[in-house]
Write a protein that holds these residues in place. Structure first.
Motif, PDB file in Angstrom:
ATOM      1  N   VAL A 119      -2.716  15.556   2.209  1.00  0.00           N
ATOM      2  CA  VAL A 119      -2.404  14.575   1.219  1.00  0.00           C
ATOM      3  C   VAL A 119      -2.141  14.763  -0.092  1.00  0.00           C
ATOM      4  O   VAL A 119      -1.536  14.405  -0.872  1.00  0.00           O
ATOM      5  N   ILE A 120      -2.924  15.936  -0.592  1.00  0.00           N
ATOM      6  CA  ILE A 120      -2.802  16.215  -2.123  1.00  0.00           C
ATOM      7  C   ILE A 120      -1.311  16.611  -2.445  1.00  0.00           C
ATOM      8  O   ILE A 120      -0.600  16.117  -3.377  1.00  0.00           O
ATOM      9  N   CYS A 121      -0.815  17.472  -1.568  1.00  0.00           N
ATOM     10  CA  CYS A 121       0.759  17.963  -1.562  1.00  0.00           C
ATOM     11  C   CYS A 121       1.649  16.513  -1.650  1.00  0.00           C
ATOM     12  O   CYS A 121       2.621  16.582  -2.161  1.00  0.00           O
ATOM     13  N   HIS A 122       1.304  15.754  -0.610  1.00  0.00           N
ATOM     14  CA  HIS A 122       1.949  14.603  -0.519  1.00  0.00           C
ATOM     15  C   HIS A 122       1.972  13.697  -1.828  1.00  0.00           C
ATOM     16  O   HIS A 122       3.068  13.318  -2.247  1.00  0.00           O
ATOM     17  N   GLU A 123       0.709  13.324  -2.443  1.00  0.00           N
ATOM     18  CA  GLU A 123       0.679  12.676  -3.511  1.00  0.00           C
ATOM     19  C   GLU A 123       1.287  13.407  -4.887  1.00  0.00           C
ATOM     20  O   GLU A 123       1.743  12.672  -5.570  1.00  0.00           O
ATOM     21  N   VAL A 124       1.396  14.718  -4.881  1.00  0.00           N
ATOM     22  CA  VAL A 124       1.955  15.491  -6.014  1.00  0.00           C
ATOM     23  C   VAL A 124       3.344  15.111  -5.958  1.00  0.00           C
ATOM     24  O   VAL A 124       3.993  14.834  -7.042  1.00  0.00           O
ATOM     25  N   VAL A 127       3.771  11.088  -7.042  1.00  0.00           N
ATOM     26  CA  VAL A 127       3.170  10.827  -8.421  1.00  0.00           C
ATOM     27  C   VAL A 127       3.804  11.921  -9.335  1.00  0.00           C
ATOM     28  O   VAL A 127       3.845  11.419 -10.675  1.00  0.00           O
ATOM     29  N   ARG A 128       4.297  13.045  -9.049  1.00  0.00           N
ATOM     30  CA  ARG A 128       4.826  14.049 -10.113  1.00  0.00           C
ATOM     31  C   ARG A 128       3.990  14.500 -11.131  1.00  0.00           C
ATOM     32  O   ARG A 128       4.632  13.891 -12.253  1.00  0.00           O
ATOM     33  N   PRO A 129       2.856  14.900 -11.073  1.00  0.00           N
ATOM     34  CA  PRO A 129       2.019  15.374 -12.229  1.00  0.00           C
ATOM     35  C   PRO A 129       2.572  16.730 -12.709  1.00  0.00           C
ATOM     36  O   PRO A 129       3.581  17.020 -12.039  1.00  0.00           O
ATOM     37  N   ASP A 130       2.303  17.020 -14.064  1.00  0.00           N
ATOM     38  CA  ASP A 130       2.909  18.295 -14.345  1.00  0.00           C
ATOM     39  C   ASP A 130       2.061  19.246 -13.934  1.00  0.00           C
ATOM     40  O   ASP A 130       2.537  20.491 -13.835  1.00  0.00           O
ATOM     41  N   ILE A 131       0.848  19.005 -13.290  1.00  0.00           N
ATOM     42  CA  ILE A 131       0.133  20.214 -12.979  1.00  0.00           C
ATOM     43  C   ILE A 131      -0.953  19.738 -12.099  1.00  0.00           C
ATOM     44  O   ILE A 131      -1.326  18.551 -12.193  1.00  0.00           O
ATOM     45  N   LEU A 132      -1.463  20.421 -11.211  1.00  0.00           N
ATOM     46  CA  LEU A 132      -2.510  20.138 -10.254  1.00  0.00           C
ATOM     47  C   LEU A 132      -3.615  21.108 -10.231  1.00  0.00           C
ATOM     48  O   LEU A 132      -3.327  22.228 -10.594  1.00  0.00           O
ATOM     49  N   VAL A 133      -4.788  20.550 -10.387  1.00  0.00           N
ATOM     50  CA  VAL A 133      -6.080  21.289 -10.564  1.00  0.00           C
ATOM     51  C   VAL A 133      -6.735  21.465  -9.274  1.00  0.00           C
ATOM     52  O   VAL A 133      -7.037  20.127  -8.959  1.00  0.00           O
ATOM     53  N   VAL A 134      -7.018  22.441  -8.775  1.00  0.00           N
ATOM     54  CA  VAL A 134      -8.197  22.480  -7.574  1.00  0.00           C
ATOM     55  C   VAL A 134      -8.996  23.440  -7.665  1.00  0.00           C
ATOM     56  O   VAL A 134      -9.055  24.445  -8.273  1.00  0.00           O
ATOM     57  N   GLU A 152      -5.461  27.133  -1.301  1.00  0.00           N
ATOM     58  CA  GLU A 152      -4.745  28.030  -1.069  1.00  0.00           C
ATOM     59  C   GLU A 152      -3.223  27.347  -0.556  1.00  0.00           C
ATOM     60  O   GLU A 152      -2.166  27.799  -1.015  1.00  0.00           O
ATOM     61  N   PHE A 153      -3.333  26.386   0.249  1.00  0.00           N
ATOM     62  CA  PHE A 153      -2.326  25.605   0.897  1.00  0.00           C
ATOM     63  C   PHE A 153      -1.656  24.787  -0.526  1.00  0.00           C
ATOM     64  O   PHE A 153      -0.313  24.950  -0.374  1.00  0.00           O
ATOM     65  N   CYS A 154      -2.235  24.449  -1.490  1.00  0.00           N
ATOM     66  CA  CYS A 154      -1.800  23.522  -2.383  1.00  0.00           C
ATOM     67  C   CYS A 154      -0.978  24.595  -3.297  1.00  0.00           C
ATOM     68  O   CYS A 154       0.116  24.390  -3.964  1.00  0.00           O
ATOM     69  N   VAL A 155      -1.332  25.849  -3.651  1.00  0.00           N
ATOM     70  CA  VAL A 155      -0.708  26.711  -4.382  1.00  0.00           C
ATOM     71  C   VAL A 155       0.766  27.013  -3.816  1.00  0.00           C
ATOM     72  O   VAL A 155       1.804  27.159  -4.445  1.00  0.00           O
ATOM     73  N   LYS A 156       0.792  27.230  -2.409  1.00  0.00           N
ATOM     74  CA  LYS A 156       1.901  27.318  -1.916  1.00  0.00           C
ATOM     75  C   LYS A 156       2.804  26.271  -1.710  1.00  0.00           C
ATOM     76  O   LYS A 156       4.097  26.548  -1.793  1.00  0.00           O
ATOM     77  N   HIS A 157       2.181  25.231  -1.504  1.00  0.00           N
ATOM     78  CA  HIS A 157       3.149  23.932  -1.086  1.00  0.00           C
ATOM     79  C   HIS A 157       3.320  22.926  -2.246  1.00  0.00           C
ATOM     80  O   HIS A 157       4.220  22.120  -1.965  1.00  0.00           O
ATOM     81  N   ALA A 158       2.436  22.886  -3.074  1.00  0.00           N
ATOM     82  CA  ALA A 158       2.386  21.768  -3.992  1.00  0.00           C
ATOM     83  C   ALA A 158       3.745  21.941  -5.035  1.00  0.00           C
ATOM     84  O   ALA A 158       4.096  23.034  -5.298  1.00  0.00           O
ATOM     85  N   GLU A 159       4.528  20.896  -5.133  1.00  0.00           N
ATOM     86  CA  GLU A 159       5.976  21.006  -5.892  1.00  0.00           C
ATOM     87  C   GLU A 159       5.425  20.796  -7.450  1.00  0.00           C
ATOM     88  O   GLU A 159       6.135  20.146  -8.148  1.00  0.00           O
ATOM     89  N   CYS A 160       4.499  21.473  -7.961  1.00  0.00           N
ATOM     90  CA  CYS A 160       4.128  21.614  -9.346  1.00  0.00           C
ATOM     91  C   CYS A 160       3.160  22.721  -9.713  1.00  0.00           C
ATOM     92  O   CYS A 160       2.481  23.352  -8.841  1.00  0.00           O
ATOM     93  N   PRO A 161       3.227  23.236 -10.884  1.00  0.00           N
ATOM     94  CA  PRO A 161       2.383  24.194 -11.078  1.00  0.00           C
ATOM     95  C   PRO A 161       0.942  24.051 -10.845  1.00  0.00           C
ATOM     96  O   PRO A 161       0.504  22.759 -10.871  1.00  0.00           O
ATOM     97  N   VAL A 162       0.029  24.938 -10.354  1.00  0.00           N
ATOM     98  CA  VAL A 162      -1.286  24.887  -9.619  1.00  0.00           C
ATOM     99  C   VAL A 162      -2.385  25.564 -10.712  1.00  0.00           C
ATOM    100  O   VAL A 162      -2.017  26.765 -10.665  1.00  0.00           O
TER     101      VAL A 162
END
Lengths: 179, 179
Positions: A119-124, A127-134, A152-162
Motif C-alpha cells: 500500500v505504501i508503494c502504491h500510495e507513493v 500521491v507522488r511525494p518528493d520523499i518517503l520516510v520509513v 527494505e521493500f520500500c527502498v527497493k520499490h518506492a518510486e521516490c527517494p526513501v
C-alpha cells in the motif's frame, strides 16, 4: 536554489503505524522517532519549505480477532469492529497532525487498508511525494528480524527517494521485536 | 524546534563516485543527481542549516591496471599510478565542493581507499553524520543488478538514517549498468 515560501514545499510522506505495546492507540517507537528526527534534522526552522503527508496502513485482521476474546455473533459486531479500527487509526493520525499544527508545518493524513509495504508503494505512485520516510526497528543479525521488511521493500520499490530511520538503541523496548 | 544558524547544522554525508562512462573524472549520474536532489528538496534556501561531507571511496585496483594498456616496469611506475588516482579523486571532489561554494553551503571532502560499502559504514561510525545520502542506479528486476549493493548494505549497516536516491529513468544511460 530557491526554497521556503518561494517555491513548492517538499512533500514528505511518512508511513506511520501503531505501537505493538499495550494501551490506547499510540504511535510505534519507530514512527514517532522517524517523525521527530525529520522535524529536527531536515525541516529545522524552515517550516514553509515542507509539507507532511501521513499515511497509516491498517492490516485487515484475517481471522476477525484483534487480540481480545470477543465473540462476533452478528454482522453488526463486524461493523462495530471496523468502526473501532477506524477510530483507532484516526486517533493515531491525530498525534502527528497535532504536532504539525503546533509547529506550523502543513500536513495531510489518511488511512488505507491492506499489506503495509504494498500500500505504501502504491500510495507513493498515486500521491507522488518528493520523499518517503520509513522508520525501522533496526534489529541486528542476532535478533529475529534483520531490518524491517517494510522499509527494505520500500527502498527497493518506492518510486521516490526513501529515508530509512532506524530506532535508536536507547529506544528499544524490552522485547526488541516490539515497537 | 530551532534551526538554521541558531543550532548546529545537519551534517549530510554524501558518498560520491566516478562515472563509469568515458572521459575526464566526472561524477557518476547517480552521485550527481543524489546531490542535486538533496540541495533542491532538503536544503532549499536554508543553506545555514546544513553542512555537506563528501566521501569518495577509491577501490584499490587489484591487478594494478586501470583500463589502459600501461606497462609497469619499475616501482616508480606504481607510484605514478597512485599519484594519478589521487589526482582523479581530487578532481571528482572538486566538482561537489565548487557547487557548495557557489551556493554558500559549508562542506568538507575526503578520499578513502577500500571496499566502498565497508568504508562508507566505517566512516559513518567515525565521523557521525546526521544522515547518509547514497545514490543508486535503481535497476529493476529485469536488469542485471537489483538495487545497488552499496546502498542496500548502507541502509542495513550504517549507524545513521540513510536516504537512498534512485537514478531517474530519463537519466539512465544506454547500458543501465553504466552510471
Amino acid at each position: 536554489m530557491e526554497g521556503g515560501a518561494e517555491s513548492e514545499p517538499t512533500r514528505i510522506m511518512v508511513a506511520v503505524n501503531e505501537s505493538s505495546i499495550k494501551g490506547y492507540p499510540h504511535p510505534s517507537i519507530s514512527s514517532r522517532s522517524a517523525f521527530e528526527w525529520t522535524l529536527q534534522k531536515i525541516v529545522q526552522s524552515n517550516t514553509a519549505g515542507f509539507k507532511f503527508l501521513f499515511l497509516h496502513v491498517q492490516v485487515p485482521d484475517e481471522d476477525g480477532f484483534d487480540g481480545m476474546d470477543s465473540i462476533y455473533a452478528s454482522p453488526g459486531d463486524f461493523q462495530e469492529m471496523k468502526h473501532r479500527d477506524k477510530i483507532r487509526g484516526i486517533h493515531l493520525l491525530e498525534y502527528f497532525v497535532k504536532k504539525c499544527h503546533e509547529i506550523g508545518v502543513p500536513c495531510e493524513a489518511w488511512i488505507k487498508k491492506g499489506d503495509a509495504k504494498e500500500v505504501i508503494c502504491h500510495e507513493v505512485k498515486r500521491v507522488r511525494p518528493d520523499i518517503l520516510v520509513v522508520g525501522s526497528r533496526g534489529l541486528g543479525p542476532f535478533q529475529r528480524v534483520f531490518v524491517g521488511t517494510v522499509s527494505e521493500f520500500c527502498v527497493k520499490h518506492a518510486e521516490c527517494p526513501v529515508i530509512t530511520i532506524k530506532r535508536k538503541a536507547d529506544d528499544t523496548p524490552q522485547d526488541p521485536v516490539d515497537d
